[in-house]
Scaffold this motif. Structure first.
Motif, PDB file in Angstrom:
ATOM      1  N   GLN A 181       5.384  -4.602  -8.386  1.00 56.40           N
ATOM      2  CA  GLN A 181       4.752  -5.552  -7.478  1.00 56.40           C
ATOM      3  C   GLN A 181       4.239  -4.896  -6.190  1.00 56.40           C
ATOM      4  N   LEU A 182       4.513  -3.603  -6.042  1.00 57.22           N
ATOM      5  CA  LEU A 182       4.249  -2.936  -4.763  1.00 57.22           C
ATOM      6  C   LEU A 182       2.769  -2.909  -4.409  1.00 57.22           C
ATOM      7  N   THR A 183       1.922  -2.499  -5.347  1.00 59.10           N
ATOM      8  CA  THR A 183       0.510  -2.342  -5.016  1.00 59.10           C
ATOM      9  C   THR A 183      -0.115  -3.658  -4.573  1.00 59.10           C
ATOM     10  N   ALA A 184       0.149  -4.720  -5.303  1.00 60.36           N
ATOM     11  CA  ALA A 184      -0.396  -6.012  -4.909  1.00 60.36           C
ATOM     12  C   ALA A 184       0.114  -6.436  -3.546  1.00 60.36           C
ATOM     13  N   THR A 185       1.357  -6.105  -3.241  1.00 56.66           N
ATOM     14  CA  THR A 185       1.943  -6.483  -1.951  1.00 56.66           C
ATOM     15  C   THR A 185       1.310  -5.707  -0.799  1.00 56.66           C
ATOM     16  N   VAL A 186       1.181  -4.384  -0.948  1.00 57.07           N
ATOM     17  CA  VAL A 186       0.645  -3.595   0.164  1.00 57.07           C
ATOM     18  C   VAL A 186      -0.823  -3.910   0.421  1.00 57.07           C
TER      19      VAL A 186
ATOM     20  N   ILE B 132      -1.719   5.636  -3.777  1.00 54.98           N
ATOM     21  CA  ILE B 132      -0.384   6.177  -3.521  1.00 54.98           C
ATOM     22  C   ILE B 132       0.672   5.281  -4.145  1.00 54.98           C
ATOM     23  N   SER B 133       0.518   3.973  -3.956  1.00 45.94           N
ATOM     24  CA  SER B 133       1.462   3.022  -4.537  1.00 45.94           C
ATOM     25  C   SER B 133       1.475   3.126  -6.056  1.00 45.94           C
ATOM     26  N   ASN B 134       0.304   3.212  -6.660  1.00 42.25           N
ATOM     27  CA  ASN B 134       0.235   3.338  -8.116  1.00 42.25           C
ATOM     28  C   ASN B 134       0.839   4.656  -8.589  1.00 42.25           C
TER      29      ASN B 134
ATOM     30  N   VAL C 106       4.022   4.102   1.829  1.00 46.94           N
ATOM     31  CA  VAL C 106       3.386   2.778   1.873  1.00 46.94           C
ATOM     32  C   VAL C 106       4.395   1.673   2.169  1.00 46.94           C
ATOM     33  N   ARG C 107       5.634   2.037   2.383  1.00 48.26           N
ATOM     34  CA  ARG C 107       6.680   1.039   2.602  1.00 48.26           C
ATOM     35  C   ARG C 107       6.374   0.144   3.798  1.00 48.26           C
ATOM     36  N   ASP C 108       5.889   0.741   4.883  1.00 45.16           N
ATOM     37  CA  ASP C 108       5.604  -0.051   6.082  1.00 45.16           C
ATOM     38  C   ASP C 108       4.537  -1.114   5.824  1.00 45.16           C
ATOM     39  N   PHE C 109       3.599  -0.815   4.922  1.00 49.18           N
ATOM     40  CA  PHE C 109       2.581  -1.813   4.588  1.00 49.18           C
ATOM     41  C   PHE C 109       3.239  -3.027   3.921  1.00 49.18           C
ATOM     42  N   ALA C 110       4.166  -2.763   3.015  1.00 51.74           N
ATOM     43  CA  ALA C 110       4.858  -3.866   2.356  1.00 51.74           C
ATOM     44  C   ALA C 110       5.642  -4.697   3.362  1.00 51.74           C
TER      45      ALA C 110
END
Length: 408
Positions: free
Chosen positions: A401-406, A290-292, A335-339
């Motif tokens: 940077q989102l995918t690596a962060t989540v 989803i992030s990608n 996926v924001r909450d995961f970050a």
């Protein structure tokens, strides 16, 4: 033409969001606690228009003649908070969600295509519910909601394409031109899904220069687009070659063939996103997929829409641009909450991404909207394009940077 659901602003999950959504057996929910929903072929009646935050159960009965679905939509009318599908005539199913305070919409979709019927406001009051559960449960929630969003977009795309193709095949170019940017918006929001299906995206959405370069038959939206916006004798293709080289407007029979092919290809996409394979693929990819997808849709903007090379003949690139941004923001919201849960760095990253989307949307709004239309690409000045490029780059950097962060 299927009407576009207006997007006011895709809310971040933390603002008015779902904590948990799923379908449960009717026996799992006390009948006195459930809101009764009656779906018919033309109406969607909900027993109340307000509720207190927390666990909500919608007991949906299908009194119509078609298989139906029920949706709880967020305030923007686009993001799906919860949905229950495949409710056969005479059958009942229950949708259970844990809803935060905020404004929502309820909607039924008889036949499981189109915009649906009986869209009504629904208000949730009370205090915010504190999220519980581990990453595994939240991952499944995000995947299920993204799957529901993709299916909803394709369910609106299919009938819209049929109407668009009918106008084109009949030679009603004015109607087909008016429909073109709106119909494409449904596809542009979820394009990475089709892009992963072998040659489906090339058949639906390749530009002429790409098809020629890969030795493919040129079909889809852009083949039809060139018929609708007949190039002038002095016009050039996207590759700089004379536009009339080895090309002539389609005959009536060819229009029928092109229109029917587009319908067939979109039907294939519809069948796929309603299959077990699609759900399994999303589950395998999880929140990273989803992030990608959020990143990939922004890449779509940067590589084609901002240059005017996507809708070369119609100049409607800003509509594609806006739909890509909407789809990207939708994926990010899930996926924001995961970050945020990854600590101070994750919170800061989410805030930067929020600001990036807001700035980009504000700049786009000065040129029009999906609801009312955008100015043509050729009306943008060099300064306009530089501003949009700068804003895309400003958003792309933290989004990358989102995918690596989540994933932590």
């Amino acid at each position: 033409m299927t009407s576009h659901r207006p997007l006011v602003a895709v809310l971040a999950i933390g603002a008015a969001a779902l904590v948990l959504a799923g379908c449960v057996a009717k026996s799992d929910v006390a009948s006195g606690d459930a809101l009764a929903v009656t779906s018919t072929d033309s109406t969607c009646e909900v027993s109340a228009s307000t509720a207190k935050s927390g666990t909500l159960a919608f007991d949906v009965s299908n009194a119509g003649q078609q298989v139906s679905e029920f949706y709880l939509l967020a305030e923007d009318g686009l993001r799906i908070v919860g949905e229950v599908e495949n409710i056969a005539p005479g059958a009942s199913r229950t949708l259970t969600v844990v809803a935060q305070p905020g404004e929502y919409f309820t909607l039924c979709k008889p036949g499981m295509v189109g915009d649906g019927v009986g869209k009504s406001g629904f208000t949730v009051g009370g205090d915010r519910v504190v999220a519980t559960g581990d990453d595994a449960a939240q991952n499944k929630q995000a995947v299920d909601l993204y799957a529901a969003f993709v299916k909803d977009q394709v369910e609106q795309l299919l009938p819209a394409v049929k109407t668009f193709a009918a106008s084109y095949k009949a030679g009603d170019d004015a109607a087909a031109k008016a429909a073109f940017p709106t119909v494409r918006a449904y596809y542009e929001r979820i394009e990475p899904v089709a892009d992963k299906l072998s040659d489906l995206d090339p058949r639906i959405d390749y530009r002429e220069v790409d098809a020629v370069a890969e030795g493919l038959d040129w079909t889809g939206f852009h083949r039809i687009e060139k018929d609708l916006w007949v190039p002038a004798k002095e016009a050039l293709n996207a590759d700089g070659a004379p536009a009339w080289r080895d090309w002539a407007p389609s005959t009536s029979a060819q229009r029928v063939s092109h229109g029917d092919q587009l319908i067939s290809d979109v039907q294939e996409l519809y069948d796929y996103v309603h299959s077990a394979d699609f759900q399994t693929t999303l589950e395998d990819q999880g929140i990273a997929g989803i992030s990608n997808g959020a990143v990939g849709l922004l890449d779509e903007v940067a590589t084609g829409k901002i240059t005017g090379e996507e809708d070369w003949w119609s100049g409607t690139d800003l509509s594609d641009f806006a739909a890509n941004v909407e789809g990207s923001k939708m994926a990010f919201s899930l996926v924001r909450d995961f970050a945020v849960s990854r600590g101070a760095a994750g919170k800061a990253l989410a805030a930067r991404i929020d600001a990036g989307y807001a700035d980009l949307e504000a700049a786009l709004a000065t040129h029009g909207s999906l609801t009312h239309g955008f100015v043509g690409d050729r009306e943008l000045t060099d300064a306009d394009k530089r501003e949009l490029v700068d804003l895309i780059n400003a958003l792309a950097e933290p989004l990358s940077q989102l995918t690596a962060t989540v994933l932590g």
